[in-house]
Motif scaffolding. Structure first.
Motif, short mmCIF file in Angstrom:
data_model
loop_
_atom_site.label_atom_id
_atom_site.label_comp_id
_atom_site.label_asym_id
_atom_site.label_seq_id
_atom_site.Cartn_x
_atom_site.Cartn_y
_atom_site.Cartn_z
N GLY A 192 -20.30 160.88 24.23
CA GLY A 192 -19.49 160.78 23.01
C GLY A 192 -18.24 159.94 23.19
N ALA A 193 -17.71 159.88 24.40
CA ALA A 193 -16.48 159.12 24.65
C ALA A 193 -16.76 157.70 25.11
N ALA A 194 -18.02 157.32 25.20
CA ALA A 194 -18.37 155.99 25.70
C ALA A 194 -18.35 154.97 24.57
N GLY A 195 -17.55 153.94 24.74
CA GLY A 195 -17.50 152.87 23.75
C GLY A 195 -18.25 151.64 24.20
N THR A 196 -17.96 150.51 23.57
CA THR A 196 -18.65 149.26 23.91
C THR A 196 -18.34 148.82 25.34
N ASP A 197 -17.12 149.09 25.80
CA ASP A 197 -16.77 148.72 27.19
C ASP A 197 -17.64 149.48 28.19
N VAL A 253 -23.75 157.50 30.78
CA VAL A 253 -22.44 156.86 30.75
C VAL A 253 -21.46 157.79 30.04
N ALA A 254 -20.60 158.43 30.81
CA ALA A 254 -19.57 159.29 30.22
C ALA A 254 -18.36 158.44 29.82
#
Length: 248
Positions: free
Chosen positions: A160-165, A190-191
């Motif tokens: 849930g906290a993983a963005g495009t980066d 990917v956390a």
């Protein structure tokens, strides 16, 4: 007297020849200038006005994901325009804006064609976004759809906290894996950007950390998994890898 007349005639003839030579020397430069002007005028007419050098076709090479028609549509090169006046930079930018395109080179092919050579992105992993299976390249760019996950291609599961980066970091990790190791990866969890975990198809886990030193980590984990059997391998610090028998 007659001899003097002959000498006089010879003198006049020599003088006339010298005069003609001088005139021809001056005239030669004029003729050359006229010829150059005519050649330049002809070249300008051919390049900017003649139908001979108008765009008759647009060639597309290097594409598999995108059709020729789609690339031609986006490039928007006007058929019938003078080839010399086609805005290659504009066509390049338009085609390069397509998500599937990694790089593009648009050139003139005389006398009547524009050539568009593209390099399309290559998927190294897939991710499910909004119910769609999307392919990512090594730079983390999402660029295509799949009906099902291709065989042997790792899946990325962002938290849930993983963005495009974070997706980009995960793609960097996957692209650094040797092919035989990549095919054994079931998915990549990917956390955050520095909390990446490989989950193997046999259930073993590899705590990877961030994408930094991914090539070194890939070498370490390849040797470590061959040397030791464990449930969890930690290569987040590749100079000091660890193993353990339980997760958590």
């Amino acid at each position: 007297m007659e001899q003097e007349d002959r000498r006089s005639r010879r003198t006049r003839r020599r003088f006339a020849r010298r005069q003609w030579a001088r005139r021809w020397l001056s005239l030669r430069y004029v003729v050359a200038l006229v010829a150059v002007v005519a050649l330049v005028a002809t070249a300008v007419w051919l390049v900017f006005f003649s139908a001979t050098l108008q765009v008759a076709k647009v060639e597309v090479v290097g594409n598999q994901l995108l059709s020729d028609a789609r690339i031609r549509e986006v490039a928007d090169v006007p058929i019938g325009d003078q080839l010399a006046l086609v805005d290659l930079a504009r066509a390049d930018a338009r085609v390069g804006s397509l998500a599937e395109i990694e790089s593009v080179d648009v050139t003139r092919t005389w006398p009547d064609a524009v050539r568009i050579e593209v390099v399309e992105r290559t998927a190294v992993a897939v991710v499910e976004l909004a119910g769609r299976i999307r392919g990512l390249d090594a730079e983390g760019v999402v660029f295509r759809d799949y009906k099902t996950v291709p065989r042997g291609m790792p899946r990325i599961r962002p938290g849930g906290a993983a963005g495009t980066d974070a997706l980009k970091e995960a793609a960097t990790v996957v692209s650094a894996l040797p092919e035989d190791l990549a095919t054994r990866v079931d998915h990549v969890e990917v956390a955050t950007v520095d909390q990446i975990t490989l989950v193997m198809r046999d259930g073993r886990q590899v705590l990877w950390g961030s994408a930094e030193e991914s090539e070194l980590k890939a070498q370490v984990i390849d040797r470590l998994m061959a040397a030791e059997k464990a449930l969890v391998y930690d290569v987040s610090v590749p100079g000091n890898p660890t193993v353990r028998e339980t997760a958590g």
